[in-house]
Design a protein around this motif. Sequence first.
Motif, short mmCIF file in Angstrom:
data_model
loop_
_atom_site.label_atom_id
_atom_site.label_comp_id
_atom_site.label_asym_id
_atom_site.label_seq_id
_atom_site.Cartn_x
_atom_site.Cartn_y
_atom_site.Cartn_z
N LYS A 105 0.85 -1.18 0.00
CA LYS A 105 0.00 0.00 0.00
C LYS A 105 0.89 1.24 0.00
O LYS A 105 1.93 1.26 0.66
CB LYS A 105 -0.91 0.00 1.23
N SER A 117 0.02 3.88 6.25
CA SER A 117 -0.70 3.54 5.01
C SER A 117 -2.03 2.91 5.40
O SER A 117 -2.23 2.51 6.55
CB SER A 117 0.12 2.60 4.13
N SER A 118 -2.95 2.81 4.45
CA SER A 118 -4.30 2.30 4.75
C SER A 118 -4.78 1.37 3.66
O SER A 118 -4.37 1.46 2.51
CB SER A 118 -5.29 3.47 4.87
N ASP A 119 -5.68 0.45 4.08
CA ASP A 119 -6.43 -0.31 3.10
C ASP A 119 -7.89 0.16 3.19
O ASP A 119 -8.16 1.24 3.71
CB ASP A 119 -6.29 -1.83 3.32
N LYS A 161 -9.55 3.43 10.52
CA LYS A 161 -9.23 4.10 9.26
C LYS A 161 -9.55 5.59 9.35
O LYS A 161 -10.64 5.99 9.71
CB LYS A 161 -10.00 3.48 8.11
#
Length: 271
Positions: free
Chosen positions: A63, A79-81, A105
């Motif tokens: 990511k 970082s994020s999903d 998130k």
Amino acid sequence: DGASGRLSQGVKLPALKNWQYLGSTQSAWGMDKTKIIEFDLSKTDPAKSEKKFPAGSQVGQDKPAENFYSNGGKIYIVSSDAKRTFLYSLDKNTGVYGLVTSLPKSSYKFLDGPAGLVTMANESGQLYVVAGSKVGQLVLPEFVTFAGKADWDPRGEKLLTVTPADYLPAELSIWDRPTGEKKVAARLSTPIIAAIWHPSGDYILFATQEGKNLTLKIIDIRDGDIIDLATVPLSSVAETQKIEPLLDPEGKNLYLFSLAGKAPSTYKLAL
């Protein structure tokens, strides 16, 4: 200098994103799509002192890196999903990379602090404090943690927060880390542009916008006394909303960073 209120112009640095300025190491940091770059501000020409560290997919992460923070011997990367935000650490010396924790998130920004103390603020006013393997949480007003400014004292015990520049009356507040209790150090009718702790932990330096001038002040948190240090025409430091200050470890020189335009400029004020 402090007596005349004049800033000496520094050098320009490359156009990068997510600029950070760390007074404890007199360094400036920025990132692009694949790497994080450190610049030594104590050098005559900081632009030629760069050190590069990998970020995102360059360290096996699938990511893209959204933000980063250098603390002690590690670089922390966010970082994020689709569901969560992740905090990773990269050891500067060994290159070892690993997951520290996952968080709800959100968009996060880092707050500078002592070595070993990593603090992240999100858009909901939640403050996550990572110390070693432990993750604690402190809930502050949303406008304080994300839209305003914040800075840990040298011992990592008290958090200084500043209301956004368009919020009046402006407040300098000090939050106790163990108890979460708040103390208002100063309340002003003029916008507070930026504020930082003095290395001693007994003083706070801050800048206010007063008409066409930027006024640099210092407050003694033990008795509340405020002293004006210098008055600088706003034209000397470009856009006030894009000013970042830092002090050298001895508290003798104040550096201002103008983030206006594609590349930041540095200014120095002897105290």
